[in-house]
Motif scaffolding. Structure first.
Motif, PDB file in Angstrom:
ATOM      1  N   MET A 198      46.873  45.062  43.086  1.00  0.00           N
ATOM      2  CA  MET A 198      47.086  45.040  41.440  1.00  0.00           C
ATOM      3  C   MET A 198      46.137  43.498  41.194  1.00  0.00           C
ATOM      4  N   THR A 199      45.658  43.705  40.028  1.00  0.00           N
ATOM      5  CA  THR A 199      44.801  42.630  39.779  1.00  0.00           C
ATOM      6  C   THR A 199      44.552  42.427  38.212  1.00  0.00           C
ATOM      7  N   GLU A 200      44.814  41.419  37.658  1.00  0.00           N
ATOM      8  CA  GLU A 200      44.506  41.219  36.356  1.00  0.00           C
ATOM      9  C   GLU A 200      42.918  41.191  35.893  1.00  0.00           C
ATOM     10  N   ALA A 201      42.206  40.885  36.730  1.00  0.00           N
ATOM     11  CA  ALA A 201      40.754  40.811  36.450  1.00  0.00           C
ATOM     12  C   ALA A 201      40.337  42.290  36.641  1.00  0.00           C
ATOM     13  N   SER A 202      40.647  43.373  37.249  1.00  0.00           N
ATOM     14  CA  SER A 202      40.534  44.659  37.170  1.00  0.00           C
ATOM     15  C   SER A 202      41.274  45.328  35.784  1.00  0.00           C
ATOM     16  N   SER A 203      41.693  44.742  34.910  1.00  0.00           N
ATOM     17  CA  SER A 203      42.411  45.338  33.914  1.00  0.00           C
ATOM     18  C   SER A 203      41.528  45.212  32.634  1.00  0.00           C
ATOM     19  N   ASN A 212      46.678  42.897  47.250  1.00  0.00           N
ATOM     20  CA  ASN A 212      47.673  42.161  46.459  1.00  0.00           C
ATOM     21  C   ASN A 212      46.936  40.954  46.055  1.00  0.00           C
ATOM     22  N   GLY A 213      46.569  40.946  44.547  1.00  0.00           N
ATOM     23  CA  GLY A 213      45.970  39.792  43.857  1.00  0.00           C
ATOM     24  C   GLY A 213      44.937  40.085  43.013  1.00  0.00           C
ATOM     25  N   HIS A 214      44.007  39.067  43.099  1.00  0.00           N
ATOM     26  CA  HIS A 214      42.839  39.088  42.018  1.00  0.00           C
ATOM     27  C   HIS A 214      41.609  38.350  42.237  1.00  0.00           C
ATOM     28  N   ILE A 215      40.553  39.232  42.325  1.00  0.00           N
ATOM     29  CA  ILE A 215      39.225  38.494  42.782  1.00  0.00           C
ATOM     30  C   ILE A 215      38.646  37.786  41.563  1.00  0.00           C
ATOM     31  N   THR A 216      38.412  36.628  41.358  1.00  0.00           N
ATOM     32  CA  THR A 216      38.041  35.990  40.133  1.00  0.00           C
ATOM     33  C   THR A 216      36.789  36.169  39.907  1.00  0.00           C
ATOM     34  N   ASN A 217      35.833  36.638  41.029  1.00  0.00           N
ATOM     35  CA  ASN A 217      34.235  36.791  40.734  1.00  0.00           C
ATOM     36  C   ASN A 217      34.032  38.308  41.023  1.00  0.00           C
ATOM     37  N   SER A 272      38.595  49.396  40.530  1.00  0.00           N
ATOM     38  CA  SER A 272      39.395  48.276  41.116  1.00  0.00           C
ATOM     39  C   SER A 272      38.513  47.189  41.652  1.00  0.00           C
ATOM     40  N   ASP A 273      38.844  45.987  41.499  1.00  0.00           N
ATOM     41  CA  ASP A 273      38.289  44.965  42.101  1.00  0.00           C
ATOM     42  C   ASP A 273      38.043  44.939  43.658  1.00  0.00           C
ATOM     43  N   THR A 274      39.120  45.661  44.163  1.00  0.00           N
ATOM     44  CA  THR A 274      39.517  45.968  45.535  1.00  0.00           C
ATOM     45  C   THR A 274      38.283  46.596  46.148  1.00  0.00           C
ATOM     46  N   GLU A 275      37.554  47.708  45.492  1.00  0.00           N
ATOM     47  CA  GLU A 275      36.425  48.301  46.094  1.00  0.00           C
ATOM     48  C   GLU A 275      35.164  47.449  46.348  1.00  0.00           C
ATOM     49  N   VAL A 276      35.278  46.153  45.698  1.00  0.00           N
ATOM     50  CA  VAL A 276      34.239  45.346  45.723  1.00  0.00           C
ATOM     51  C   VAL A 276      34.011  45.052  47.403  1.00  0.00           C
ATOM     52  N   VAL A 277      35.178  44.704  47.862  1.00  0.00           N
ATOM     53  CA  VAL A 277      35.486  44.359  49.313  1.00  0.00           C
ATOM     54  C   VAL A 277      34.779  45.531  50.191  1.00  0.00           C
ATOM     55  N   ILE A 278      35.118  46.776  49.787  1.00  0.00           N
ATOM     56  CA  ILE A 278      34.761  47.552  50.710  1.00  0.00           C
ATOM     57  C   ILE A 278      33.261  47.967  50.671  1.00  0.00           C
ATOM     58  N   HIS A 279      32.592  47.799  49.687  1.00  0.00           N
ATOM     59  CA  HIS A 279      31.000  47.916  49.308  1.00  0.00           C
ATOM     60  C   HIS A 279      30.152  46.439  50.075  1.00  0.00           C
ATOM     61  N   SER A 289      28.067  37.916  30.111  1.00  0.00           N
ATOM     62  CA  SER A 289      28.030  39.172  30.447  1.00  0.00           C
ATOM     63  C   SER A 289      29.513  39.974  30.247  1.00  0.00           C
ATOM     64  N   LYS A 290      29.634  40.831  29.380  1.00  0.00           N
ATOM     65  CA  LYS A 290      30.549  41.841  29.507  1.00  0.00           C
ATOM     66  C   LYS A 290      30.319  43.489  29.728  1.00  0.00           C
ATOM     67  N   GLN A 291      29.141  43.669  30.448  1.00  0.00           N
ATOM     68  CA  GLN A 291      28.435  44.750  30.619  1.00  0.00           C
ATOM     69  C   GLN A 291      29.455  45.901  31.125  1.00  0.00           C
ATOM     70  N   LEU A 292      30.460  45.396  32.085  1.00  0.00           N
ATOM     71  CA  LEU A 292      31.204  46.240  32.972  1.00  0.00           C
ATOM     72  C   LEU A 292      32.627  46.371  32.365  1.00  0.00           C
ATOM     73  N   SER A 293      32.958  45.401  31.325  1.00  0.00           N
ATOM     74  CA  SER A 293      34.286  45.464  30.945  1.00  0.00           C
ATOM     75  C   SER A 293      34.820  46.698  30.580  1.00  0.00           C
ATOM     76  N   PHE A 294      34.029  47.765  29.948  1.00  0.00           N
ATOM     77  CA  PHE A 294      34.639  49.091  29.273  1.00  0.00           C
ATOM     78  C   PHE A 294      35.005  49.834  30.570  1.00  0.00           C
ATOM     79  N   LEU A 295      34.521  49.572  32.015  1.00  0.00           N
ATOM     80  CA  LEU A 295      34.934  50.478  33.114  1.00  0.00           C
ATOM     81  C   LEU A 295      36.309  49.864  33.924  1.00  0.00           C
ATOM     82  N   VAL A 296      36.580  48.674  33.547  1.00  0.00           N
ATOM     83  CA  VAL A 296      37.555  47.855  34.406  1.00  0.00           C
ATOM     84  C   VAL A 296      39.094  48.677  33.885  1.00  0.00           C
ATOM     85  N   GLU A 297      39.975  48.988  34.770  1.00  0.00           N
ATOM     86  CA  GLU A 297      41.392  49.269  34.565  1.00  0.00           C
ATOM     87  C   GLU A 297      42.029  48.106  35.372  1.00  0.00           C
ATOM     88  N   VAL A 298      42.753  48.777  36.301  1.00  0.00           N
ATOM     89  CA  VAL A 298      43.845  48.206  37.128  1.00  0.00           C
ATOM     90  C   VAL A 298      43.672  48.779  38.510  1.00  0.00           C
TER      91      VAL A 298
END
Length: 497
Positions: free
Chosen positions: A1-6, A128-133, A152-159, A487-496
């Motif tokens: 879970m992450t606040e950054a991905s909300s 568990n947590g939040h990736i700040t970048n 999810s910001d978790t998917e960033v790590v997989i990429h 940049s707020k280009q992707l903010s509309f995509l981001v959920e949790v």
């Protein structure tokens, strides 16, 4: 879970219950290697960690031939009971995740563990947590043609793992987490290994246990207790551990790591029966109450906790002062978050769905309420009114933590600074807003005393305490970019996540 991905607070999808005065839980992770019924034990571990996330859960396993995965909305007990989970999710390796969305819509594609078929084989990952970048990295990956399947910001790590050009899997994983910042505990699984990692400050918790010849990773020791496992040690700050048929190996992802765990694990998140950083959470919370009584005494007849998180501190306060401790508020444990609140009148009565006044312990008495923290002050005010309606002569309020003046950016669901009552009002104004006869907070120094520290080291604080001090241990890259309007280009995509 992450606040950054909300969603961002200015998004139309941003939802924070204005009637809620509690900080939302984080997420919980659990993994085991070397047991034939690994998924069943994972389900039990997630039961123990249910307090860390109640909106979704998932389990992945590997049976020697193929991966299996189930992800569901709802509680662990609603989805992984009845038939043995290992019959549906066979294998000797398994990881699981409890999720608590901080805002926006809960959708199945964001439920973890996330699973991907990489060119080096299948890989499941939970976080568990939040990736700040995360925003910044995701934007760069999308520009290079990456296709994201979740928000999810978790998917960033997989990429990042998938795009690594060389090295063994563990080398690619270490390279990936070196590119992300923030507070995180990762737990992952390939066909032949279980791995775990903590951020360079050890902000989010991750521990190692053992059951027979099998190793286990979990967010809290209470998960080990649930399955009869033995706690071995914590994963160190900046450490990556790999568990396979040869045993357990340790890698240093961040050579200059400095342990600075989140102090809110002790204030609110962890279960009272857990051991965190070598300390009993229950005992620390009682010590908070003892110190609170010393710093902010009150001439009252009875000490009443705001259940359930205020109970240990209220008990400590009562023991310090000799004032009787009573259960003056009875909590209803059978109320879910989805109760329909169609009118303002019904919404105003919402607190009674969760809490009822025990009039016999309140009427005609000077009451002191003790809670773990105060966020917005909305629920606190309603509880005060409920106590007054039950006939209290006076109502005083004490917070077993310092005033929360700064939002979190490491995986805790917390409103923006303009919604935090202590960030916008002084003690006198807050006392009037909560409609109490007196109000008091534990000091930062008192909180550190309760943790067994003689003082807070200004140059190198022993804990991550930014909610109280504004001292964030890591760069907040995405927040700063958004604040500057870059940049707020992707903010509309981001959920949790």
């Amino acid at each position: 879970m992450t606040e950054a991905s909300s969603p961002h607070p200015d998004s139309d999808d941003f939802m924070f219950d204005p009637n809620e005065d509690k900080i939302r839980e984080e997420c919980g992770v659990f993994g085991i290697f070397g047991m034939d019924n690994a998924a069943s034990l994972t389900a039990l571990g997630l039961h123990a960690l249910q307090h860390r996330g109640q909106e979704a859960c998932g389990i992945a396993s590997f049976d020697g031939a193929k991966f299996h995965s189930e992800r569901h909305l709802g509680l662990v007990g609603d989805n992984f009971t009845g038939a043995d989970p290992s019959e549906r999710l066979p294998g000797h390796i398994s990881i699981g995740h409890n999720r608590y969305s901080t805002a926006g819509q809960t959708v199945l594609r964001n439920v973890q563990p996330l699973f991907s078929e990489l060119h080096m084989g299948g890989f499941a990952l939970a976080h568990n947590g939040h990736i700040t970048n995360a925003y910044t990295i995701r934007e760069q990956l999308v520009e290079k043609g990456a296709l994201f399947q979740s928000t999810s910001d978790t998917e960033v790590v997989i990429h990042l793992i998938a795009r690594a050009k060389k090295g063994e899997f563990i080398d690619r994983f270490v390279n990936a987490i070196r590119q992300v910042d923030g507070g995180y505990a990762f737990i992952g699984m390939t066909k032949d290994m279980l791995l775990g990692a903590r951020d360079r400050f050890g902000i989010r918790p991750l521990l190692i246990g053992r059951l027979g010849d099998s190793y286990i990773l979990a967010s809290e020791t209470c998960a080990f207790d649930m399955i009869g496992a033995t706690f071995i040690r914590e994963v160190e700050a900046g450490e990556v551990v790999v568990i396979n048929a040869d045993g357990i190996r340790s890698f240093t992802a961040f050579p200059n790591a400095k342990s600075r765990p989140c102090i809110f694990e002790f204030v609110y998140f962890a279960r009272p029966d857990s051991i965190v950083s070598g300390k009993s959470v229950y005992e620390v919370r009682k010590r908070m109450g003892h110190r609170l009584a010393q710093e902010t005494p009150a001439d009252v007849d009875v000490i009443i906790p705001v259940p359930d998180s205020g109970v240990p501190a209220a008990l400590g306060f009562a023991q310090e002062t000799g004032v009787p401790f009573e259960l003056g508020i009875i909590r209803n444990h059978y109320v879910g978050r989805t109760f329909i609140q169609p009118t303002q009148q019904i919404r105003d009565m919402g607190v009674r769905l969760k809490h009822s006044a025990n009039r016999s312990m309140i009427e005609g008495k000077r009451v002191l309420l003790v809670d773990d923290s105060i966020v917005r002050g909305t629920t606190s005010t309603k509880i005060v009114r409920m106590i007054k309606a039950a006939g209290a002569k006076e109502v005083h309020f004490r917070s077993a933590s310092p005033p929360i003046k700064h939002p979190d950016h490491y995986g805790i669901d917390m409103p923006s600074k303009d919604k935090l009552i202590a960030a916008n009002y002084d003690l006198k104004a807050m006392t009037e807003m909560l409609e109490v006869d007196s109000l008091g907070f534990l000091s930062v120094e008192g909180l550190y005393w309760a943790m067994g520290e003689t003082e807070r080291l200004a140059d190198e604080p022993q804990f991550t305490d930014h909610c109280f001090t504004g001292d964030y241990p890591t760069p907040l890259i995405d927040r700063d970019r958004d604040a500057s309007g870059v940049s707020k280009q992707l903010s509309f995509l981001v959920e949790v996540a």
